[in-house]
Design a protein around this motif. Structure first.
Motif, PDB file in Angstrom:
ATOM      1  N   GLU A   6       0.839  -1.200   0.000  1.00  0.00           N
ATOM      2  CA  GLU A   6       0.000   0.000   0.000  1.00  0.00           C
ATOM      3  C   GLU A   6       0.873   1.250   0.000  1.00  0.00           C
ATOM      4  O   GLU A   6       2.000   1.242   0.514  1.00  0.00           O
ATOM      5  CB  GLU A   6      -0.906   0.041   1.234  1.00  0.00           C
ATOM      6  CG  GLU A   6      -1.875  -1.107   1.350  1.00  0.00           C
ATOM      7  CD  GLU A   6      -1.655  -1.907   2.605  1.00  0.00           C
ATOM      8  OE1 GLU A   6      -2.623  -2.499   3.118  1.00  0.00           O
ATOM      9  OE2 GLU A   6      -0.496  -1.948   3.072  1.00  0.00           O
ATOM     10  N   LEU A  20      -5.171   6.300  -2.082  1.00  0.00           N
ATOM     11  CA  LEU A  20      -4.380   5.148  -1.667  1.00  0.00           C
ATOM     12  C   LEU A  20      -4.233   4.178  -2.835  1.00  0.00           C
ATOM     13  O   LEU A  20      -5.153   4.028  -3.641  1.00  0.00           O
ATOM     14  CB  LEU A  20      -5.049   4.424  -0.499  1.00  0.00           C
ATOM     15  CG  LEU A  20      -5.375   5.259   0.735  1.00  0.00           C
ATOM     16  CD1 LEU A  20      -5.972   4.365   1.815  1.00  0.00           C
ATOM     17  CD2 LEU A  20      -4.165   5.995   1.238  1.00  0.00           C
ATOM     18  N   CYS A  22      -2.791   0.115  -3.868  1.00  0.00           N
ATOM     19  CA  CYS A  22      -2.414  -1.210  -3.389  1.00  0.00           C
ATOM     20  C   CYS A  22      -1.952  -2.018  -4.594  1.00  0.00           C
ATOM     21  O   CYS A  22      -2.769  -2.375  -5.450  1.00  0.00           O
ATOM     22  CB  CYS A  22      -3.592  -1.888  -2.711  1.00  0.00           C
ATOM     23  SG  CYS A  22      -3.317  -3.633  -2.301  1.00  0.00           S
ATOM     24  N   TRP A  36     -10.618  -2.450   0.743  1.00  0.00           N
ATOM     25  CA  TRP A  36      -9.895  -1.604   1.688  1.00  0.00           C
ATOM     26  C   TRP A  36     -10.623  -1.676   3.029  1.00  0.00           C
ATOM     27  O   TRP A  36     -11.854  -1.561   3.086  1.00  0.00           O
ATOM     28  CB  TRP A  36      -9.855  -0.159   1.203  1.00  0.00           C
ATOM     29  CG  TRP A  36      -8.930   0.063   0.057  1.00  0.00           C
ATOM     30  CD1 TRP A  36      -9.236   0.080  -1.268  1.00  0.00           C
ATOM     31  CD2 TRP A  36      -7.525   0.303   0.142  1.00  0.00           C
ATOM     32  NE1 TRP A  36      -8.120   0.309  -2.020  1.00  0.00           N
ATOM     33  CE2 TRP A  36      -7.042   0.457  -1.175  1.00  0.00           C
ATOM     34  CE3 TRP A  36      -6.620   0.416   1.196  1.00  0.00           C
ATOM     35  CZ2 TRP A  36      -5.701   0.706  -1.458  1.00  0.00           C
ATOM     36  CZ3 TRP A  36      -5.289   0.665   0.917  1.00  0.00           C
ATOM     37  CH2 TRP A  36      -4.843   0.806  -0.395  1.00  0.00           C
ATOM     38  N   CYS A  95      -5.133  -2.958   2.714  1.00  0.00           N
ATOM     39  CA  CYS A  95      -5.617  -3.564   1.484  1.00  0.00           C
ATOM     40  C   CYS A  95      -5.794  -5.060   1.714  1.00  0.00           C
ATOM     41  O   CYS A  95      -4.982  -5.694   2.405  1.00  0.00           O
ATOM     42  CB  CYS A  95      -4.596  -3.320   0.376  1.00  0.00           C
ATOM     43  SG  CYS A  95      -4.990  -4.073  -1.200  1.00  0.00           S
TER      44      CYS A  95
END
Length: 114
Positions: A6, A20, A22, A36, A95
């Motif tokens: 992440e 964000l 991942c 998430w 994640c």
């Protein structure tokens, strides 16, 4: 074994945005779902957003209309676009990938100041 990495967390003021990411070490096309989750101090880990293999999505009521989950199959990456952030969104965000077996990332801290 699958590695999930992440990135994108940080400190932001209330009302701000973060994205964000991942990145998975295996093709995400073989996942049943990716999601998430977040965990605030003293609280249980909770689902924030989920994207299933067919592309459908699910959101926690607390983030509907503010967060968007998406994926880039070519990059084996899932994103969480977070807007209109609130102090109560402060948490470690994790994640998760369901390849038939669940894998977790190491987490990334999101802090929203008031």
């Amino acid at each position: 074994q699958v590695q999930l990495v992440e990135s994108g967390g940080g400190l932001v003021q209330a009302g701000g945005s973060l994205r964000l990411s991942c990145a998975a070490s295996r093709s995400i096309l073989s996942t049943n779902a990716m999601g998430w989750y977040r965990q605030a101090p003293g609280k249980q880990r909770e689902l924030v957003a989920l994207i299933i293999s067919g592309g459908g999505t699910h959101y926690a009521d607390s983030v509907k209309g503010r967060f968007t989950i998406s994926r880039d199959n070519a990059k084996n990456t899932v994103y969480l676009q977070m807007t209109s952030l609130k102090p109560e969104d402060t948490a470690v965000y994790y994640c998760n990938a369901d390849y038939g077996h669940n894998y977790w990332g190491q987490g990334t801290q999101v802090t929203v100041s008031s």
